[in-house]
Design an enzyme around this catalytic site. Structure first.
Site, PDB file in Angstrom:
ATOM      1  N   GLN A  88      47.606  34.228  39.336  1.00  0.00           N
ATOM      2  CA  GLN A  88      47.627  35.268  38.130  1.00  0.00           C
ATOM      3  C   GLN A  88      46.353  35.232  37.363  1.00  0.00           C
ATOM      4  O   GLN A  88      45.905  36.067  36.838  1.00  0.00           O
ATOM      5  CB  GLN A  88      48.640  35.310  37.390  1.00  0.00           C
ATOM      6  CG  GLN A  88      50.083  35.363  37.985  1.00  0.00           C
ATOM      7  CD  GLN A  88      51.323  34.952  36.668  1.00  0.00           C
ATOM      8  OE1 GLN A  88      51.533  33.860  36.498  1.00  0.00           O
ATOM      9  NE2 GLN A  88      51.579  36.125  36.226  1.00  0.00           N
ATOM     10  N   HIS A 106      45.545  39.480  40.269  1.00  0.00           N
ATOM     11  CA  HIS A 106      45.029  40.193  39.183  1.00  0.00           C
ATOM     12  C   HIS A 106      43.866  40.470  39.355  1.00  0.00           C
ATOM     13  O   HIS A 106      43.066  40.873  38.188  1.00  0.00           O
ATOM     14  CB  HIS A 106      45.658  39.372  37.791  1.00  0.00           C
ATOM     15  CG  HIS A 106      47.222  39.467  37.589  1.00  0.00           C
ATOM     16  ND1 HIS A 106      47.540  38.700  36.833  1.00  0.00           N
ATOM     17  CD2 HIS A 106      48.151  40.057  38.290  1.00  0.00           C
ATOM     18  CE1 HIS A 106      48.908  38.890  36.436  1.00  0.00           C
ATOM     19  NE2 HIS A 106      49.167  39.960  37.277  1.00  0.00           N
TER      20      HIS A 106
END
Length: 232
Positions: A88, A106
């Site tokens: 992430q 992300h």
């Protein structure tokens, strides 16, 4: 047990000097999330968003991988099966620590994205509202990261990896941001064993088969050593 899928969050980079959303005195405390990490915030004040991400880019460039990053790279290198790292995080510390083929769900601070035509390119150190897109030439550059309210990247590939995992590990994640917070349930439903490694229990800790708590730079290398000792 052959295939290992690992999800990492901000907690794995905290000891490298990159703060999490929840740090009391980190960079995120200086800006409301809705102003700098949403499409709506960018539409309202793109200059503020660029200023924020320019600072993050400089901060990330100065950071160095810690023992947790290098341990996962060692696991990728020495494990007899496949080791997939999904992160992430938008920093490049996994790669700096020696990991390969990291899935950045992300996006990355090193990337730029045209808000009009969707072209992607390597971001300069600083961007502003006049930065042109190399493809369409319009001044519509934005950070190439996923903001709240946007769909993470590579989701089909990630779910395919979860479906074929023998072991799923979540490292340094809060368990509060979906869809990543649901990966443990997905992996469990597909038959994987699951483990959480975290400084403190996450919001979804009860879904894991095993837990280890402590600083990532200590518990991740130990976990990797334990796994490699068990290989056969």
């Amino acid at each position: 047990m052959r295939k290992i899928v690992i999800l990492t969050g901000a907690g794995i980079s905290a000891e490298s000097g990159l703060g999490t959303f929840r740090d009391a005195d980190g960079i995120w405390t200086k800006y409301p999330l809705e102003d700098v990490a949403t499409p709506e915030g960018f539409a309202r004040d793109p200059e503020l968003v660029h200023t924020f991400y320019n600072a993050r880019r400089v901060q990330a460039a100065a950071a160095r991988p810690n023992a947790a990053h290098t341990a996962l790279a060692r696991l990728q290198r020495d494990w007899p099966g496949e080791v997939v790292i999904v992160t992430q995080n938008v920093d490049a510390l996994h790669e700096a620590g020696g990991a390969s083929d990291v899935i950045h769900m992300h996006g990355t601070l090193a990337g730029a994205l045209c808000a009009i035509c969707g072209h992607r390119w390597l971001a300069p150190e600083t961007m502003d509202t006049t930065t042109p897109c190399p493809a369409c030439a319009r001044p519509a550059a934005r950070p190439g990261v996923v903001w709240f309210g946007e769909m993470p990247y590579f989701m089909d590939a990630i779910y395919d990896h979860l479906a074929s995992a023998d072991l799923f590990a979540a490292i340094g994640t809060s368990g509060q941001v979906y869809p990543a917070a649901g990966f443990v349930q997905e992996a469990t439903a597909c038959g994987a064993r699951t483990v959480e490694l975290n400084l403190d229990p996450s919001a979804v800790v009860s879904n894991f088969d095993e837990t280890r708590f402590g600083p990532a730079s200590r518990i991740v290398p130990q976990w990797v050593c334990d796994l490699l000792d068990q290989r056969g």
